[in-house]
Each structure stands twice: as structure tokens, then as C-alpha cells.
Design an enzyme around this catalytic site. Structure first.
Site, PDB file in Angstrom:
ATOM      1  N   THR A   1     -21.561   0.937 -48.090  1.00 24.50           N
ATOM      2  CA  THR A   1     -23.008   1.265 -48.608  1.00 24.50           C
ATOM      3  C   THR A   1     -23.099   2.619 -48.853  1.00 24.50           C
ATOM      4  O   THR A   1     -22.462   3.402 -47.904  1.00 24.50           O
ATOM      5  CB  THR A   1     -23.966   0.644 -47.763  1.00 24.50           C
ATOM      6  OG1 THR A   1     -25.114   1.354 -48.032  1.00 24.50           O
ATOM      7  CG2 THR A   1     -23.626   0.765 -46.252  1.00 24.50           C
ATOM      8  N   ASP A   2     -23.991   2.964 -49.443  1.00 20.31           N
ATOM      9  CA  ASP A   2     -24.341   4.575 -49.577  1.00 20.31           C
ATOM     10  C   ASP A   2     -24.857   5.103 -48.367  1.00 20.31           C
ATOM     11  O   ASP A   2     -24.943   6.333 -48.045  1.00 20.31           O
ATOM     12  CB  ASP A   2     -25.284   4.769 -50.850  1.00 20.31           C
ATOM     13  CG  ASP A   2     -26.666   4.020 -50.921  1.00 20.31           C
ATOM     14  OD1 ASP A   2     -26.771   3.211 -49.982  1.00 20.31           O
ATOM     15  OD2 ASP A   2     -27.288   4.283 -52.173  1.00 20.31           O
ATOM     16  N   GLU A   3     -25.657   4.222 -47.618  1.00 26.23           N
ATOM     17  CA  GLU A   3     -26.401   4.735 -46.438  1.00 26.23           C
ATOM     18  C   GLU A   3     -25.346   5.328 -45.415  1.00 26.23           C
ATOM     19  O   GLU A   3     -25.704   6.055 -44.337  1.00 26.23           O
ATOM     20  CB  GLU A   3     -27.110   3.414 -45.880  1.00 26.23           C
ATOM     21  CG  GLU A   3     -27.815   2.854 -46.738  1.00 26.23           C
ATOM     22  CD  GLU A   3     -28.882   2.073 -46.394  1.00 26.23           C
ATOM     23  OE1 GLU A   3     -29.396   2.155 -45.225  1.00 26.23           O
ATOM     24  OE2 GLU A   3     -29.414   0.816 -47.113  1.00 26.23           O
TER      25      GLU A   3
ATOM     26  N   SER B   1     -23.095   1.421 -38.032  1.00 28.16           N
ATOM     27  CA  SER B   1     -22.060   0.358 -37.832  1.00 28.16           C
ATOM     28  C   SER B   1     -21.326   0.276 -39.031  1.00 28.16           C
ATOM     29  O   SER B   1     -20.182  -0.232 -39.145  1.00 28.16           O
ATOM     30  CB  SER B   1     -22.746  -0.817 -37.509  1.00 28.16           C
ATOM     31  OG  SER B   1     -23.637  -1.272 -38.431  1.00 28.16           O
ATOM     32  N   LYS B   2     -21.945   0.522 -40.297  1.00 28.33           N
ATOM     33  CA  LYS B   2     -21.122   0.159 -41.550  1.00 28.33           C
ATOM     34  C   LYS B   2     -19.956   1.412 -41.794  1.00 28.33           C
ATOM     35  O   LYS B   2     -19.084   1.106 -42.202  1.00 28.33           O
ATOM     36  CB  LYS B   2     -22.229   0.216 -42.801  1.00 28.33           C
ATOM     37  CG  LYS B   2     -22.787  -1.006 -42.814  1.00 28.33           C
ATOM     38  CD  LYS B   2     -22.029  -2.354 -43.345  1.00 28.33           C
ATOM     39  CE  LYS B   2     -21.607  -2.357 -44.510  1.00 28.33           C
ATOM     40  NZ  LYS B   2     -20.692  -3.503 -44.977  1.00 28.33           N
TER      41      LYS B   2
ATOM     42  N   TYR C   1     -27.922   0.376 -38.592  1.00 23.87           N
ATOM     43  CA  TYR C   1     -26.873  -0.271 -39.569  1.00 23.87           C
ATOM     44  C   TYR C   1     -25.952   0.520 -40.218  1.00 23.87           C
ATOM     45  O   TYR C   1     -24.921   0.427 -40.591  1.00 23.87           O
ATOM     46  CB  TYR C   1     -28.013  -0.594 -40.748  1.00 23.87           C
ATOM     47  CG  TYR C   1     -27.564  -1.153 -41.955  1.00 23.87           C
ATOM     48  CD1 TYR C   1     -26.473  -2.257 -42.053  1.00 23.87           C
ATOM     49  CD2 TYR C   1     -27.576  -0.337 -42.982  1.00 23.87           C
ATOM     50  CE1 TYR C   1     -25.940  -2.609 -43.310  1.00 23.87           C
ATOM     51  CE2 TYR C   1     -26.927  -0.814 -44.368  1.00 23.87           C
ATOM     52  CZ  TYR C   1     -26.003  -1.796 -44.205  1.00 23.87           C
ATOM     53  OH  TYR C   1     -25.772  -2.006 -45.579  1.00 23.87           O
TER      54      TYR C   1
HETATM   55  P1  NAD Z   1     -26.574 -10.333 -46.752  1.00 23.18           P
HETATM   56  O1  NAD Z   1     -27.266 -10.124 -45.606  1.00 23.18           O
HETATM   57  O2  NAD Z   1     -27.280 -11.150 -47.978  1.00 23.18           O
HETATM   58  O3  NAD Z   1     -25.617 -11.633 -46.633  1.00 23.18           O
HETATM   59  C1  NAD Z   1     -24.626 -11.147 -45.452  1.00 23.18           C
HETATM   60  C2  NAD Z   1     -23.432 -12.536 -45.320  1.00 23.18           C
HETATM   61  O4  NAD Z   1     -22.906 -12.267 -44.112  1.00 23.18           O
HETATM   62  C3  NAD Z   1     -24.390 -13.665 -44.625  1.00 23.18           C
HETATM   63  O5  NAD Z   1     -24.151 -14.754 -45.608  1.00 23.18           O
HETATM   64  C4  NAD Z   1     -24.067 -14.002 -43.295  1.00 23.18           C
HETATM   65  O6  NAD Z   1     -24.247 -15.129 -43.114  1.00 23.18           O
HETATM   66  C5  NAD Z   1     -22.629 -13.347 -43.264  1.00 23.18           C
HETATM   67  N1  NAD Z   1     -22.221 -12.928 -41.920  1.00 23.18           N
HETATM   68  C6  NAD Z   1     -23.057 -11.933 -41.201  1.00 23.18           C
HETATM   69  N2  NAD Z   1     -22.379 -11.853 -40.069  1.00 23.18           N
HETATM   70  C7  NAD Z   1     -21.069 -12.385 -39.985  1.00 23.18           C
HETATM   71  C8  NAD Z   1     -19.919 -12.772 -39.306  1.00 23.18           C
HETATM   72  N3  NAD Z   1     -20.069 -12.168 -37.859  1.00 23.18           N
HETATM   73  N4  NAD Z   1     -18.997 -13.549 -39.802  1.00 23.18           N
HETATM   74  C9  NAD Z   1     -19.145 -14.037 -41.200  1.00 23.18           C
HETATM   75  N5  NAD Z   1     -20.267 -13.943 -41.950  1.00 23.18           N
HETATM   76  C10 NAD Z   1     -21.082 -13.228 -41.444  1.00 23.18           C
HETATM   77  O7  NAD Z   1     -25.967  -9.158 -47.217  1.00 23.18           O
HETATM   78  P2  NAD Z   1     -26.006  -8.715 -48.922  1.00 23.18           P
HETATM   79  O8  NAD Z   1     -26.964  -7.804 -49.146  1.00 23.18           O
HETATM   80  O9  NAD Z   1     -25.442  -9.455 -49.587  1.00 23.18           O
HETATM   81  O10 NAD Z   1     -24.784  -7.344 -48.491  1.00 23.18           O
HETATM   82  C11 NAD Z   1     -23.403  -7.963 -48.575  1.00 23.18           C
HETATM   83  C12 NAD Z   1     -22.669  -6.541 -48.293  1.00 23.18           C
HETATM   84  O11 NAD Z   1     -22.838  -5.501 -49.246  1.00 23.18           O
HETATM   85  C13 NAD Z   1     -22.600  -6.001 -46.882  1.00 23.18           C
HETATM   86  O12 NAD Z   1     -21.673  -5.641 -46.253  1.00 23.18           O
HETATM   87  C14 NAD Z   1     -23.606  -4.776 -47.163  1.00 23.18           C
HETATM   88  O13 NAD Z   1     -23.557  -3.720 -46.090  1.00 23.18           O
HETATM   89  C15 NAD Z   1     -23.153  -4.459 -48.554  1.00 23.18           C
HETATM   90  N6  NAD Z   1     -24.174  -3.771 -49.230  1.00 23.18           N
HETATM   91  C16 NAD Z   1     -25.289  -4.141 -49.708  1.00 23.18           C
HETATM   92  C17 NAD Z   1     -26.345  -3.371 -50.334  1.00 23.18           C
HETATM   93  C18 NAD Z   1     -27.752  -4.202 -50.649  1.00 23.18           C
HETATM   94  O14 NAD Z   1     -28.544  -3.202 -51.242  1.00 23.18           O
HETATM   95  N7  NAD Z   1     -27.819  -5.458 -50.412  1.00 23.18           N
HETATM   96  C19 NAD Z   1     -26.158  -2.306 -50.867  1.00 23.18           C
HETATM   97  C20 NAD Z   1     -24.499  -1.970 -50.653  1.00 23.18           C
HETATM   98  C21 NAD Z   1     -23.786  -2.368 -49.802  1.00 23.18           C
HETATM   99  P1  TYD Z   2     -34.667  -2.058 -48.218  1.00 21.35           P
HETATM  100  O1  TYD Z   2     -34.779  -2.970 -49.168  1.00 21.35           O
HETATM  101  O2  TYD Z   2     -34.920  -2.321 -46.558  1.00 21.35           O
HETATM  102  O3  TYD Z   2     -33.280  -1.082 -48.504  1.00 21.35           O
HETATM  103  P2  TYD Z   2     -32.725   0.228 -47.571  1.00 21.35           P
HETATM  104  O4  TYD Z   2     -33.678   0.379 -46.354  1.00 21.35           O
HETATM  105  O5  TYD Z   2     -31.154  -0.486 -47.156  1.00 21.35           O
HETATM  106  O6  TYD Z   2     -32.581   1.218 -48.619  1.00 21.35           O
HETATM  107  O7  TYD Z   2     -35.786  -0.812 -48.395  1.00 21.35           O
HETATM  108  C1  TYD Z   2     -36.057   0.039 -49.698  1.00 21.35           C
HETATM  109  C2  TYD Z   2     -36.718   1.084 -49.490  1.00 21.35           C
HETATM  110  O8  TYD Z   2     -38.075   0.280 -49.529  1.00 21.35           O
HETATM  111  C3  TYD Z   2     -36.642   1.880 -48.363  1.00 21.35           C
HETATM  112  O9  TYD Z   2     -37.354   3.267 -48.676  1.00 21.35           O
HETATM  113  C4  TYD Z   2     -37.612   1.213 -47.420  1.00 21.35           C
HETATM  114  C5  TYD Z   2     -38.749   0.741 -48.372  1.00 21.35           C
HETATM  115  N1  TYD Z   2     -39.616  -0.433 -47.699  1.00 21.35           N
HETATM  116  C6  TYD Z   2     -40.858  -0.251 -47.596  1.00 21.35           C
HETATM  117  O10 TYD Z   2     -41.600   0.501 -48.049  1.00 21.35           O
HETATM  118  N2  TYD Z   2     -41.590  -1.640 -47.030  1.00 21.35           N
HETATM  119  C7  TYD Z   2     -40.633  -2.387 -46.600  1.00 21.35           C
HETATM  120  O11 TYD Z   2     -41.555  -3.525 -46.267  1.00 21.35           O
HETATM  121  C8  TYD Z   2     -39.342  -2.556 -46.729  1.00 21.35           C
HETATM  122  C9  TYD Z   2     -38.565  -3.756 -46.282  1.00 21.35           C
HETATM  123  C10 TYD Z   2     -38.514  -1.426 -47.434  1.00 21.35           C
END
Ligand code: NAD
Ligand code: TYD
Length: 340
Positions: free
Chosen positions: A126-128, A153-154, A150
Site C-alpha cells: 500500500t502507499d501507506e 505491519s504492511k 497497519y
Molecule cells: P479486505 O479487508 O477487504 O480483505 C482482506 C482479506 O484477507 C479478507 O478476505 C480476509 O478474510 C483475508 N485475511 C485476513 N487475514 C487472513 C489470514 N491470516 N489468512 C488468510 N486470509 C486472511 O482488504 P482489501 O481492501 O481487499 O485489501 C487487500 C490488500 O490490498 C491488502 O493487502 C491491503 O493492504 C492492500 N491494499 C488495500 C487498499 C485499499 O484501499 N483497500 C489500498 C492499497 C493496498
Molecule cells: P479509509 O477509508 O479508512 O482509508 P485510509 O485510512 O487507508 O486512507 O479513510 C480514507 C480517508 O477518510 C482518511 O483520510 C480518513 C477519512 N475517514 C473519515 O474522515 N471518517 C471515517 O469514518 C473514516 C473511516 C475515514
């Protein structure tokens, strides 16, 4: 790439990626390996459940035995790891599961993949991991300065994938995606949370001044970016996958309310998230050189996403009635009380 293991494939981006790959590659076999935590949901994969090229296994990426068996039994040549604990606010409330999955889990998956002889391993990051940037955009060689449990750990999983390449010569690559949105996103992340709250005429808890900046990426573009890096990325390298679409949170909320025909009075400024990153921005130059770029306009993607949540109440109402209630109370109960 014949037999693909998609870890975390029952989550938001993972399930969209499974659909994307099955559609694009007629000869591929996809095994989803997922623990089914609160965020994992078999409903997300309903549309491919009858596809003979698809199979589901329940398991934890942090457990050696089950991972080894999944790899061997299915003759896996390629692993893409989405499995993670993913919500910053939950990592602030309780980081334990984040270390288990995002740090230990990635290590176990890499180790078993190395032993078995997996040919290609992509770690979805992730960009984070870079932290916050006041201006300009992060490039892949910039230092990692994660600010939440988060993100830290990533970063650990991301660096472990690199170390497995340098130390053992394993064929690993890493993608660093920006804030992703689209169908099947669990309604704890800001967009699905605010869309579903607005549909129920519930308040939208906006952290701090709402002037934080996120770079929004449609899920189909994220999947295409991961696929491009999987096929063309250099072993041991990381690649940014950004939306090239920076917005202030408050402006995104105004757009949502307009699309939904709901009043701005639903917005409730609440106490900020501790350690809240002010701005994320990615430089995509390296990934663009692989032939990828974000394709979908933000306006169009947001419209489709809003429509999807409006037409799929069955999906999110089920989620919002379960464990979710306790989480919502812990996260927002006091914040919303403080301002009323
Ligand atoms: P999500 O929370 O929707 O899904 C995570 C999935 O991982 C779930 O199906 C969960 O059951 C599974 N999981 C969790 N712990 C596990 C374990 N110990 N063993 C096996 N499966 C497990 O997440 P997402 O938003 O789809 O994100 C997917 C990936 O992309 C993550 O690695 C996240 O860090 C990365 N990512 C997400 C975003 C975003 O905006 N959502 C952006 C950049 C990167
Ligand atoms: P989020 O979807 O949690 O993604 P990330 O923290 O990974 O960027 O949040 C996106 C943005 O929205 C972040 O700046 C936090 C803000 N936010 C709120 O203002 N209220 C909320 O209830 C949540 C969940 C996020």
C-alpha cells in the site's frame, strides 16, 4: 502462470482480482485461500462459484502446514497475496491481528512458497508504507516511514518480500496501491461507510477538518496494475499503483451526497484519527513503463460504485447487522456523542 493462489481472495480487492483474472485468462486455474475473517465474505465470490477453474480453501496464511498443503496439492506456480488486516482505525484499537497476518503471515507464505518452489510471488502492499507527503509524490526508492500500526505491519511484509529475493533469489515483486474503491468494499472504509450511512440517512463522521488528501483508484484499475506487475515487473522490485486522482476528503463527500441526492447536513465533523496521515500521493512512472495506467475516470467510477451499493443492499445490510455493530460503537459511539 497456470495455477494461481490468491490469498485473501474473499476480500474486496482480492475478489475483484479473481473475477478479473478468470475473465482475462481462459486457461488459468485460481485457488482462493482465505481465513474468512470479519472482512472475508463468500458472497463476494458468488458470481464465479460455478466456474470450474475456481476453487475455495479456508485457511490462515500464518499457518505453515495448511499453506504448504494448499501449494502442493494444487501445484501452485504463482502466488498473489492480498490477505491482510486492512483497516487503519481497527489497527489503532487493537494491532494484534495486524502483526499476526501482515507480518508473520507474509513471512510464512514466503517461506512455504520458497520451499515449494513457487515461480512468482506478488505481495500486495500500500502507499501507506511511505507515510505522509506534504507535496510532490512518492517514488519506489523513497524511505518507508509508516505511521499507523497497519502501515508498519504492511511495510514489514513488503520488505520481507524484497529480502526473500535478495537472500534466496526468490522471484518476488511488490505493488503499492493507493486508496481503492468499488463494489464489494467492506463498509468500514470511508466510501462504502459514507454511501451506506447516507442511504440510511445516518450521520457521516468526517475526521478532523476533512482536508486530508487521498489518491483514489478504481478497483478495476488496481487489478489491472497488479496483473501488469505480475507479468512484467522485475524480480525484487516494488511498483506504485496510484490513481493519479488526488482529492480532499470533504470534496469526495460532497460528490457522494450530490450523487445520492442527500443533504450536506448529514456530515458530522468528529474527533480526528490519531496519527492521521495528511496526504498520500504516488508517482506511477515506473509502473507506466510496464504498459499500465489508470483508465477509469473518478466521476464515472464513483457513479458506478454508488449505483452498486444502491442495487446491492442485500450485500451490505447483512454485514452491517452483525459484528459490525460492536465495531461501529467502539469507533464512533463517543465521537458522535461528543458533538451532539
Ligand atoms: P479486505 O479487508 O477487504 O480483505 C482482506 C482479506 O484477507 C479478507 O478476505 C480476509 O478474510 C483475508 N485475511 C485476513 N487475514 C487472513 C489470514 N491470516 N489468512 C488468510 N486470509 C486472511 O482488504 P482489501 O481492501 O481487499 O485489501 C487487500 C490488500 O490490498 C491488502 O493487502 C491491503 O493492504 C492492500 N491494499 C488495500 C487498499 C485499499 O484501499 N483497500 C489500498 C492499497 C493496498
Ligand atoms: P479509509 O477509508 O479508512 O482509508 P485510509 O485510512 O487507508 O486512507 O479513510 C480514507 C480517508 O477518510 C482518511 O483520510 C480518513 C477519512 N475517514 C473519515 O474522515 N471518517 C471515517 O469514518 C473514516 C473511516 C475515514
Amino acid at each position: 502462470m497456470k495455477n494461481l493462489l490468491v490469498c485473501g481472495g474473499a476480500g474486496f480487492i482480492g475478489s475483484n482480482f479473481v473475477r478479473y483474472m478468470l475473465k482475462k485468462y481462459p486457461d488459468i486455474h485460481v485457488v482462493v485461500y482465505d481465513k474468512l475473517t470479519y472482512a472475508g465474505n463468500r458472497d463476494n465470490l458468488e458470481s464465479v462459484s460455478q466456474d470450474e477453474r475456481y476453487k475455495f480453501l479456508q485457511g490462515d496464511i500464518a499457518e505453515h502446514g495448511p499453506v504448504a498443503r494448499a501449494l502442493e496439492f494444487n501445484r501452485i506456480d504463482t502466488v498473489v497475496n492480498f490477505a491482510a488486516e486492512t483497516h487503519v482505525d481497527r489497527s489503532i484499537l487493537d494491532p494484534d491481528a495486524f502483526i499476526h497476518t501482515n507480518t508473520m503471515g507474509v513471512y510464512v507464505l514466503l517461506e512455504e512458497s520458497r520451499k515449494y518452489g513457487v515461480e512468482r510471488f506478488l505481495q500486495v502492499s500500500t502507499d501507506e508504507v511511505y507515510g505522509s507527503i506534504p507535496q510532490g509524490a512518492f517514488r519506489e526508492g523513497d524511505p518507508l516511514e509508516p505511521n499507523s500500526p497497519y502501515a508498519a505491519s504492511k511495510a514489514s511484509g513488503d520488505l520481507m518480500a524484497r529480502a526473500y529475493h535478495v537472500t534466496y533469489g526468490m522471484n518476488t515483486v511488490v505493488t503499492r496501491g493507493s486508496n481503492t474503491f468499488g463494489p464489494y468494499q467492506y463498509p468500514e472504509k470511508v466510501l462504502p461507510l459514507f454511501i451506506t450511512n447516507a442511504l440510511e440517512d445516518q450521520p457521516l463522521p468526517l475526521y478532523g477538518d476533512g482536508k486530508q488528501v487521498r489518491d483514489w483508484l478504481y478497483v478495476d484499475d488496481h487489478c489491472a496494475g497488479i496483473d501488469a506487475v505480475l507479468r512484467h515487473g522485475q524480480p525484487g522490485e516494488a511498483y506504485n499503483v496510484g490513481g493519479e486522482n488526488e482529492r480532499h476528503n470533504i470534496d469526495v463527500v460532497y460528490m457522494l451526497l450530490e450523487l445520492l441526492g442527500k443533504p450536506q447536513s448529514l456530515i458530522r465533523p468528529v474527533e480526528d484519527r490519531p496519527g492521521h496521515d495528511r496526504r498520500y500521493a504516488l508517482d506511477n512512472t515506473k509502473t507506466r513503463q510496464l504498459g499500465w495506467k489508470p483508465e477509469v475516470s473518478f466521476e464515472e467510477a464513483l457513479k458506478c460504485t454508488v449505483e452498486w451499493y444502491k442495487s446491492n443492499e442485500w450485500w451490505w445490510r447483512k454485514i452491517k447487522s452483525g459484528e459490525y455493530q460492536q465495531y461501529y460503537k467502539a469507533q464512533y459511539g463517543q465521537r458522535l456523542k461528543d458533538i451532539s
